[in-house]
Motif scaffolding. Structure first.
Motif, PDB file in Angstrom:
ATOM      1  N   VAL A   1      -7.666   6.821   4.075  1.00 20.15           N
ATOM      2  CA  VAL A   1      -7.671   5.514   4.729  1.00 20.15           C
ATOM      3  C   VAL A   1      -6.664   5.481   5.873  1.00 20.15           C
ATOM      4  CG1 VAL A   1      -7.127   3.075   4.386  1.00 20.15           C
ATOM      5  CG2 VAL A   1      -8.533   4.287   2.718  1.00 20.15           C
TER       6      VAL A   1
ATOM      7  N   SER B   1     -11.326   0.334   3.004  1.00 23.56           N
ATOM      8  CA  SER B   1     -11.715   0.750   1.654  1.00 23.56           C
ATOM      9  C   SER B   1     -13.056   0.163   1.260  1.00 23.56           C
ATOM     10  CB  SER B   1     -10.642   0.333   0.652  1.00 23.56           C
ATOM     11  OG  SER B   1     -10.429  -1.076   0.718  1.00 23.56           O
TER      12      SER B   1
ATOM     13  N   VAL C   1       0.842  -1.199   0.000  1.00 27.49           N
ATOM     14  CA  VAL C   1       0.000   0.000   0.000  1.00 27.49           C
ATOM     15  C   VAL C   1       0.878   1.251   0.000  1.00 27.49           C
ATOM     16  CG1 VAL C   1      -1.821   1.244   1.223  1.00 27.49           C
ATOM     17  CG2 VAL C   1      -1.832  -1.261   1.166  1.00 27.49           C
TER      18      VAL C   1
ATOM     19  N   VAL D   1      -6.573  -2.199   5.369  1.00 21.02           N
ATOM     20  CA  VAL D   1      -6.909  -1.362   4.213  1.00 21.02           C
ATOM     21  C   VAL D   1      -8.092  -1.941   3.462  1.00 21.02           C
ATOM     22  CG1 VAL D   1      -6.037  -0.482   2.031  1.00 21.02           C
ATOM     23  CG2 VAL D   1      -4.566  -0.472   4.042  1.00 21.02           C
TER      24      VAL D   1
END
Length: 1486
Positions: free
Chosen positions: A38, A58, A13, A54
């Protein structure tokens, strides 16, 4: 760079954030904003950042987002979600799978009109389905939640938006690949198959509706539906290339069936993509490959042959569905290929390829049943395609047929085929009633050699050759029919366009079957063929010996030919043409077969030839002698890795000995056979010993001559290149021992033949003696040697006309001495030290004699004695020199200054052998005085070294090269002895280590430096510095000592010694620049001082030294030397004489310095007198670069011209030292060249840089075929005609392939002699060429009909007009001389038969100048040439150097051209503008 808060470095990420942070696109900004949001959410919630966190964050954000208002934000969220899904553990993902699917489906529905967001949805759905691979039972628990979403992305594979359907296809393929082998694979494959089948069947349904539709409005709507269905099918087929191989068996079969149905529409695009999809299915990838691997793993072990073993029933059931799919596709593909072969050849090629892939796949999955049944049918279908009109279709069919033969014919098929053929022959049948698959394949291959496929023989013959290689010895029982057809074709090979392919095919058959099986099917029939030829000539009423003289015994003549060019004996003629093929291809045969079958026939033919010659039957004697020589020529081939030499040679040896003694014409093959037996056996034994010794003694440091080692290794590698695996060291030792037992018998015979033979015929005998000497026992060889030595001593002591002197070995005393010295030289490799001492005693006084021939032999003997050991198995006296160094040194010092030029090269070999030991002695003397040069004045070492230095200026190129090589070997040996040269035993020199890029720079005008080469030149300093750092001071001590010793020759008394010393120093600097680079600045002033002497010889050598220094010095050091280097270099060109002699050499060195230091640095130190030279070089470089860019831009290959130049430069950089280029003599005699040594004047008329041939066959002349059908007809007919009713012969059975083949081949061969344009020549009845004098031909033309004046290529009406331009011939094409009309270009007129006046062709100035009549002696003349007259063209020898890229080489090769043609410049002949100006001046005078 900013980092995402909370995420570790390397987190996927965080990497996504870094990639998008540096981008300025709007999508990247949205992604970074989402990631920051995020990260902020995770920080507020106190959750540790991870892909799982994540994913959850998300997904929640995506659920709450307003996708309609901000599709870019949704796309960014989906991008982040996709990365999280890719790296998150599957457990948390599966726990939230139903909810995630619902969110993605909702997002997808909202983003249907937004491709960016829709692609993200498709990707995430595919990743979620792929996560099912780790579920316990995904087919029952998780798949129901994924079915709807997976069906949605399957439908998107045919979306009209390219990026969307591409992402959908990739996601579906990834998902299916991931769930392969799980319970979800079946439902997923079925879901996609339902979509694919419905789409694939839609075009067929729409086409059916369109054909049955009535009315304009209905037809238009149906046409639109058909077009839409076809468009979706194309999109589906593109996706299937990725997906079809990932489906399970049943789904793949259903989809493949629907795809195969598209072939019936005969739509080119659909068919092409359908083929590509099916090929992807039949490739060994995907789910079907997994099934095949499981079947292969479950198959029974113990497969000892080739191919795929027969799988058990349990394994067959695993891949039965995939096999059924492949079997179902074979038929439609074959039919479609046949239909498209004429209309669309490109499409037919794809169909053929898919057809072959389906058959191969079927054989992999079911080799015993369905694959075996499909193989022969597929082969027959592909054979039919060989006769396609388009050559590309036939080539692809041949390639696929060869792949089927090599990959699908397995052990079980071959075994069944052999059993079936054996049973059929036992029952008296030629073939079994129900042939097994391999017999069907053989039948198809035999059919491809039939008359019907005569145009495809160049394609089918390699396929048959591959079949022979595949089957090996089993091909005898299976491919017997093919071998018979090849025999019929081989009898007429001279008339075939596919002669090369036929030769390769027959050679493959011989290698696979061996001579026994080949000659059983195609016997040579030499005796029967001779009888048949004699009978045929007698039946024709001709004299058998007509045209045969008493001395006409050409044993190399072919068979007697009839008027059609075939053998007069027809099919009963001898197969003498098979002998060269056997010679080439035989390997691993049995010598016993030669002794039992071939040798008796050779004896009978020899006896018959002697009887016929005595009886005056010249034709019969000639044919029998030719047959005997042909059979004996097979002996060396039977001795190539024989199977039974140890058992069969004793029975053959007596026959060899008697033939060797009695038959001088057979000594070539006999001695070659003996040498081959010995050399191959010794090579195998030595190679195995070398491998064992290298494993045991890896660190042994031997002082070996590198050149001798390289030569020995190359000779051994050449012998062992085709060594069979079964030829072990034990077999080789037995073979050598067996032959050695007969050395006592063969050596006396060889000695007598050697003494009696003329010098030019002793080479093969000497080599044979040398081979026997290496395997003969020492005691036995010593006895023979002492006999030879006694004769040598007697010849030496006897006077020229002594009454009791030996007379054998030559007419003169010198010739006899040379004979016995050569014989002693052949025996040296096998002598012990005691015998070698005797050789030395005989050779030492001979080396001091004035007779050049004797002195040359003496130094040959000394060089053989001093030759060091080279590898295992070397001679017994390898340490002779170490025990006799003082005596050898004395002999060489005594001969110093007395060596004849012919013996100098061999004397240098002696010097090369003894100098290392002398250097050791000198090093011990000078060890107390560090840094003092070796070799005191007058010492042996100094004398021999001085002789070596002067040898670098020898006119003999081989002697000169050996001297340079020895100069390099001496310091290498010193470093190797001192243990300072590292593991390789060599000292590198700068960039390239003595070769490479700097080797190319030293070549005059050979630089092809392009822009990409600049980094290499720039890094040269680093190479020097690295070399200095690695080697250090200790490494170059010995090299520098030797260099200083050589440097003493600079103060020599003669210019020859001075120039030779400079050349030697240049060679050492070139090779060991890393160790010597520090001495160059101190040496350059001395070199400049020598240039001031004005001696051309010294100046030329000095320029060569500066050239080496310019490329070997580091760039900084070279730049520091430029203020003194450039003026000194240009000083030799100050006067006119020096400018004319050295300008090209100086310019090359200047170019090197410019490339190293730049234009500004060189211009700053260039004297004013020579500044124009640098300016001219700079302008020329700019022009050359401009032309190069223009040629690259105009080339049809784009940047290919540059890469080609780079390729040429790389080839040049691989060359090593070349003294001719560094110290070349020619200067100012070559044409002006641009960079790279190529002419700067471009050729005209080309179509770009790569134009080497006309655009088409019609442009090349001859009017090639204008269509594929015409080309096929031309290949098929090839001059052959079917027998007509008016031929007068009895009807020919057109169904008899053998008869049709023979008839066609006879016609083609006969037609070759009738038409000179086809390259044939006239022969008489004896088969000899008929030579027609040119003058006689013209005389007959003058005496003949007046209307034939223009038959010799000048017929106006025929448009052939030799010597007239194409445009003129076109405008004159309508005029014929028979009509009497005048032609404007005619000059004089005369009357034809019709009474009308015509004009003869204008006699051009100089006509007849290129005829041979001008060199023909007139009546009563002596035939001597007049003073200044030119020689015939044949007197100008052609030289391969004419094709060299270096102008100096081309100039040397063309030096003799002035003797055969006048130079127009010297004769004052002017062309172009100069001619016009001269004509104008001449006219103005009057």
């Amino acid at each position: 760079m900013a980092e995402l808060e909370g995420f570790e470095i390397g987190d996927p990420v965080a990497e996504l954030y870094e990639r998008n942070l540096t981008s300025s696109s709007a999508e990247s900004k949205h992604v970074t904003a989402v990631l920051e949001a995020v990260a902020d959410i995770l920080r507020q919630e106190g959750i540790k950042p991870s892909p799982t966190a994540v994913f959850a964050a998300s997904l929640s954000s995506l659920e709450r987002a307003n996708t309609e208002a901000s599709p870019e934000t949704s796309a960014a969220m989906l991008t982040v979600l996709g990365v999280a899904l890719e790296h998150a553990p599957t457990g948390p993902v599966l726990s939230r799978l139903p909810h995630a699917m619902q969110v993605l489906l909702a997002t997808g529905r909202a983003a249907q009109e937004k491709p960016v967001a829709l692609r993200g949805v498709v990707r995430c759905i595919g990743q979620l389905v792929a996560a099912l691979r780790d579920a316990q039972d995904p087919g029952t628990n998780e798949w129901p939640h994924c079915a709807k979403a997976f069906g949605a992305i399957s439908n998107l594979c045919v979306d009209s938006r390219p990026k969307v359907r591409k992402q959908a296809a990739a996601s579906v393929a990834e998902a299916l690949r991931a769930v392969r082998g799980t319970s979800a694979a079946g439902p997923a494959s079925r879901a996609f198959a339902n979509v694919a089948v419905s789409i694939a069947r839609a075009p067929v349904k729409a086409a059916r509706e369109l054909t049955s539709m009535h009315g304009a409005s209905g037809a238009k709507a149906a046409e639109q539906r058909a077009q839409a269905a076809a468009q979706e099918s194309l999109h589906l087929l593109v996706a299937l290339k990725l997906i079809l191989g990932e489906l399970d068996g049943s789904a793949a079969g259903e989809v493949a069936g629907a795809v195969t149905g598209l072939l019936d529409l005969a739509e080119p695009l659909l068919t092409q993509h359908a083929c590509d999809a099916l090929v992807a299915l039949f490739q060994p990838t995907g789910a079907s490959a997994t099934a095949a691997a499981a079947a292969a793993a479950a198959a029974a072990a113990g497969n000892t042959g080739f191919g795929v073993p027969k799988a058990p029933r349990a394994a067959e059931s695993v891949s039965s569905q995939a096999a059924a799919t492949a079997a179902a596709a074979i038929g439609p593909l074959s039919t479609a290929a046949q239909n498209e072969s004429t209309r669309r050849p490109t499409l037919a090629v794809s169909l053929i390829r898919a057809h072959a892939a389906a058959v191969r796949r079927l054989h992999e999955l079911d080799p015993a049943e369905a694959g075996a049944r499909a193989l022969p049918l597929a082969c027959h279908e592909l054979v039919k395609m060989l006769n396609a009109v388009h050559e590309g279709v036939a080539m692809e069919a041949g390639t696929c047929l060869a792949s089927l033969v090599t990959k699908c014919v397995d052990t079980n098929m071959v075994r069944e085929g052999i059993k079936a053929m054996a049973a059929a022959r036992a029952a008296g049948k030629s073939a079994p009633a129900r042939p097994p698959p391999v017999i069907g394949v053989a039948s198809a291959l035999k059919a491809s050699l039939g008359f019907r496929y005569r145009a495809a023989w160049p394609v089918s013959l390699p396929v048959v050759a591959a079949a022979f290689e595949r089957l090996g010895a089993a091909a005898g029982a299976i491919l017997g029919g093919c071998l018979e057809a090849l025999g019929e074709m081989g009898a007429h090979a001279e008339g075939l366009a596919c002669r090369a392919q036929l030769t390769q095919c027959l050679a493959a058959a011989v290698k696979a079957l061996g001579p026994e099986q080949v000659l059983a099917v195609l016997p040579l029939r030499l005796e029967e063929g001779i009888d048949a030829e004699i009978a045929a000539k007698s039946e024709d009423g001709r004299d058998v010996d007509e045209g045969m003289g008493d001395d006409d015994m050409d044993i190399g003549a072919g068979a007697e030919l009839n008027e059609d060019g075939g053998n007069v004996a027809g099919s009963a003629g001898a197969r003498l043409w098979l002998v060269p093929l056997l010679r080439q291809a035989l390997k691993g045969a049995r010598i016993s077969y030669f002794s039992e079958e071939i040798l008796p026939v050779a004896r009978r033919l020899g006896a018959r030839a002697a009887q016929a010659k005595a009886a005056g039957r010249a034709f019969e004697a000639q044919r029998c002698a030719a047959g005997e020589a042909a059979l004996w020529s097979l002996l060396p081939s039977f001795c190539r890795w024989p199977q039974d030499a140890s058992e069969s040679f004793p029975g053959l040896a007596p026959s060899l000995g008697s033939a060797l003694s009695a038959r001088a014409d057979l000594r070539g093959p006999l001695t070659e056979a003996l040498r081959r037996l010995i050399q191959q056996a010794r090579a195998v034994v030595n190679a195995d010993k070398h491998d064992a010794d290298s494993d045991a003694d890896e660190d042994v440091d031997e002082d070996e001559d590198d050149e001798d080692k390289a030569k020995a290794a190359a000779a051994t590698a050449a012998l062992l290149e085709d060594r069979p695996d079964w030829f072990t060291a034990q077999i080789a030792e037995g073979q050598a021992a067996t032959v050695a037992k007969y050395a006592r018998n063969f050596l006396p015979i060889l000695f007598n033949l050697f003494v009696a033979a003329p010098p030019e015929r002793r080479g093969e005998l000497s080599a044979t003696v040398g081979c026997f000497a290496q395997i003969t026992e020492t005691a036995a060889l010593g006895g023979f040697f002492r006999t030879v030595l006694r004769k040598l001593v007697k010849v030496t002591s006897d006077a020229e006309d002594a009454p009791d002197g030996l007379k054998e070995g030559g007419d003169t005393r010198s010739a006899r001495r040379c004979t016995f010295m050569d014989l002693s030289l052949a025996m040296v490799p096998g002598l012990d030290n005691a015998a070698r001492d005797l050789v030395f005693k005989a050779a030492r006084p001979a080396a001091l004699e004035k007779d050049a021939a004797v002195q040359k032999r003496a130094y040959k003997l000394l060089a053989a004695l001093m030759k060091p050991n080279v590898g295992p198995g070397a001679n017994l006296g390898g340490d002779w020199l170490s025990a006799n160094r003082d005596a050898a040194e004395e002999s060489l010092v005594e001969g110093s200054g007395m060596c004849a030029p012919a013996a100098r090269r061999y004397r240098l070999r002696c010097v090369a052998a003894i100098l290392p030991s002398l250097m050791e002695r000198e090093a011990e003397k000078d060890s107390a005085e560090e840094g003092v040069a070796m070799g005191a004045q007058g010492s042996s070492f100094a004398v021999l070294l001085g002789e070596l230095i002067v040898a670098t200026k020898e006119t003999n190129a081989r002697t000169r090269q050996q001297a340079f090589s020895l100069l390099v070997d001496i310091p290498r040996s010193m470093e190797r002895k001192a243990g300072r040269a590292g593991g390789s035993g060599k000292i590198g020199g700068g960039a390239g280590g003595g070769g490479g890029m700097l080797g190319a720079w030293l070549a005059e005008g050979s630089d092809e430096d392009e822009d990409e080469d600049a980094p290499n030149a720039a890094n040269s300093d680093d190479d020097f510095e690295g070399m200095d750092d690695v080697n250090g001071e200790e490494m170059g001590v010995g090299v520098r000592k030797f260099f200083m010793t050589v440097l003493a020759g600079v103060v020599g008394a003669t210019p020859t010694m001075q120039s030779a010393t400079i050349m030697a120093l240049a060679r050492l600097l070139y090779e060991f620049s890393a160790a010597l680079v520090s001495t160059v600045p101190e040496l350059l002033p001395a070199v400049f001082a020598l240039m001031e002497t004005g001696n051309r010889e010294v100046i030329k050598a000095a320029i060569g030294f500066i050239k080496v220094a310019a490329v070997r010095l580091p760039q900084t050091d070279l730049a520091a030397q430029l203020p003194t280097l450039v003026p000194a270099l240009l000083h030799c060109c100050d006067d006119e004489d020096g400018f004319n002699r050295f300008r090209s050499k100086v310019r090359v060195v200047m170019e090197r310095m410019v490339k190293r230091c730049g234009w500004d640095a060189v211009e700053a130190v260039t004297p004013e007198l020579h500044s124009a030279l640098v300016q001219h070089m700079r302008r020329e470089e700019v022009r050359t670069e401009r032309r190069r860019k223009a040629s690259v831009a105009g080339s049809e290959f784009g940047g290919g011209a540059k890469s080609l130049a780079g390729k040429s430069a790389r080839t040049a950089r691989k060359s090593a030292w070349n003294d001719e280029e560094v110290f070349s003599d020619d200067d100012g005699q070559t044409m002006r060249t641009g960079r790279g040594g190529r002419s700067t004047v471009g050729g005209g008329g080309g179509r770009g840089a790569y134009s080497m041939a006309p655009t088409s066959r019609r442009d090349a002349g001859g009017g090639g075929p204008r269509s594929a059908a015409a080309a096929h007809a031309l290949r098929a007919v090839g001059g052959a005609r079917l027998p007509g009713a008016a031929s007068g012969t009895e009807p020919l059975n057109l169904l008899d392939e053998s008869a049709m083949r023979r008839h066609m081949l006879n016609q083609r061969r006969g037609g070759e002699h009738d038409d000179d344009d086809l390259g044939g020549y006239k022969r008489d009845e004896g088969g000899r060429l008929v030579i027609v004098e040119e003058r006689e031909g013209r005389k007959r033309g003058r005496d003949g009909d007046d209307e034939d004046d223009f038959d010799d290529g000048r017929s106006v009406g025929g448009k052939s007009l030799g010597g007239v331009s194409r445009r003129t011939a076109k405008t004159m094409g309508g005029f014929t001389m028979r009509s009497g009309r005048s032609v404007r270009t005619n000059k004089t007129s005369r009357t034809t038969k019709s009474g009308q006046t015509v004009k003869t062709v204008k006699s051009k100035k100089g006509e007849g100048k290129h005829s041979a009549d001008r060199y023909r002696a007139k009546k009563g003349a002596t035939g001597d040439r007049k003073n200044g007259a030119l020689e015939p063209y044949a007197y100008w020898p052609l030289d391969p150097k004419m094709l060299n890229r270096r102008p100096s080489k081309r100039a040397k090769a063309g030096a003799g051209l002035a003797k055969v043609v006048r130079n127009t410049t010297q004769l004052g002949i002017m062309t172009g503008q100069k001619a016009k100006d001269a004509k104008r001046i001449k006219s103005s005078k009057y």
